[in-house]
Design a protein around this motif. Sequence first.
Motif, PDB file in Angstrom:
ATOM      1  N   GLU A 191       0.848  -1.198   0.000  1.00  0.00           N
ATOM      2  CA  GLU A 191       0.000   0.000   0.000  1.00  0.00           C
ATOM      3  C   GLU A 191       0.878   1.241   0.000  1.00  0.00           C
ATOM      4  N   ASN A 242      -4.639   4.924  -2.171  1.00  0.00           N
ATOM      5  CA  ASN A 242      -5.840   5.470  -1.537  1.00  0.00           C
ATOM      6  C   ASN A 242      -6.341   6.662  -2.330  1.00  0.00           C
ATOM      7  N   GLU A 275      -8.185   2.031  -3.089  1.00  0.00           N
ATOM      8  CA  GLU A 275      -8.898   1.922  -1.813  1.00  0.00           C
ATOM      9  C   GLU A 275      -9.668   3.213  -1.573  1.00  0.00           C
ATOM     10  N   ASP A 305     -12.018   0.942   2.189  1.00  0.00           N
ATOM     11  CA  ASP A 305     -11.052   1.067   3.274  1.00  0.00           C
ATOM     12  C   ASP A 305     -11.794   1.457   4.552  1.00  0.00           C
ATOM     13  N   LYS A 326     -11.286  -3.580   3.824  1.00  0.00           N
ATOM     14  CA  LYS A 326     -10.234  -3.556   4.836  1.00  0.00           C
ATOM     15  C   LYS A 326     -10.871  -3.175   6.165  1.00  0.00           C
TER      16      LYS A 326
HETATM   17 MN    MN Z   1      -5.730   2.372   2.774  1.00  0.00          MN
END
Ligand code: MN
Length: 406
Positions: A191, A242, A275, A305, A326
């Motif tokens: 990530e 993200n 995400e 997320d 997540k």
């Molecule tokens: Mn994330």
Amino acid sequence: MLTTIIYRSHLCDDVPVKALESMVAAANLKNGRADVTGILLFNGTHFFQLLEGPEENVKAIYQAICHDKRHYNVVELLCDYGPSRRFGKVGMELFDLREHDKDDVLQTILDKGTSRYQLTYHDRALQFFRTFVEATEKENYFEIPSADSWDFIPTDDARTVSLASVSSDAYCGFAFQPIIDPLTQEIVSLEALLRTRSGGSPQNYFECLSGDEIYLADLDSKKIAFALAASLGLRDQVLSVNLLPMTLVKVPDAVTVLLNAIAENGLVPEQIIVEFTEREAISEFEAFSQTVRTLKGSGISVAIDHFGAGFAGLQLLAQFQPDRIKINRDLVRDVHKSGPRQAIIQAIIKCCTSLEIAISAVGVEQPEEWMWLESAGISQFQGHLFAEPCFCGIPAVAWPEKKTAL
Ligand code: MN
Ligand code: C2E
């Protein structure tokens, strides 16, 4: 205020059952002085205790109970407030379920109640008695070993690059943190976490921006994420980035910008996961859905997320099913000690299994959190226990190895 705590725990193998009587007698003295009453059930393996009394005293006694070395896997099932005690007799009686007839054991326990009204199952606390006595939740008791039964052994393949080497005028950087499957020792994904040039947090980076500047900067920063990933030698490794949901809605041609940056760095859309963080409301849901369709159509996967934090978690999932979710650190923290967190995470797992959505748990810091989540069926983890984010680099991973008995 009158407080009730109910917990469940497991008697340590090396504590003889005979020792329980004297243990309870000593506890009784302490509880009596603190005006804490209740009842303690034992089924040969597990304890189930209800404690009632003034809030401060109940909490202090519960803390001491949690640290008692004679039992382990202490899970708090209920913490509630009420007008009167259910079991008000001074002294904490030890009630051994094995000494009673199965059919009337529950009634025998209720007969010990001291409340003015007959104890009934409308009460959550008493429902917990029923499930314990009837052992209907037993398959959800995960007996995890102690934290020190694993070693976490870091690899020595950490690597970093300099920010200047990918872009001489980079206005931001990224830290990378792996999402791993600890038992197969695989890195599932890396990530990319936004940083200021000097390594400051995403919050630091965004706080000096306003209005739609945030969305432009969010999108544009991904060019640096992809360039760093490529220069770190990512090859066919999966990379997660993200994005604010509104970034894809507000910035014209955002998906094209992303796809171009992916291609320019020798990456392919199929190795990218976007995400979405649900921290902000998705105000233009139709426009958002359209961009998600475009992302999916181009080969990029999507994840929700921070699932379980903020609002709209379940509603968002009803409206749109991502490839993965997540689970947020707020739910993961101390999951091995908390009945409510365990029940919520098990429900999320069940839901995602039915929908074939992959799950990972974020912010895993303690071996016990990881072991509990692994027992519940999660196999992908991200957290300081395994690897901290590394600025402009890929950190070493501390893989767990079971200690062998000497
Ligand atoms: Mn994330
Ligand atoms: P996130 O996507 O959930 O990222 C994980 C965050 O948890 C990271 O914080 C990471 O440093 C932290 N973390 C990882 N393991 C642990 C752990 O074991 N314990 C604890 N306490 N924390 C852990 P970070 O880097 O500060 O990022 C915070 C959030 O900022 C991210 O949460 C993400 O929502 C957002 N963010 C990061 N990069 C970007 C970006 O490029 N664009 C946008 N829009 N948001 C970003």
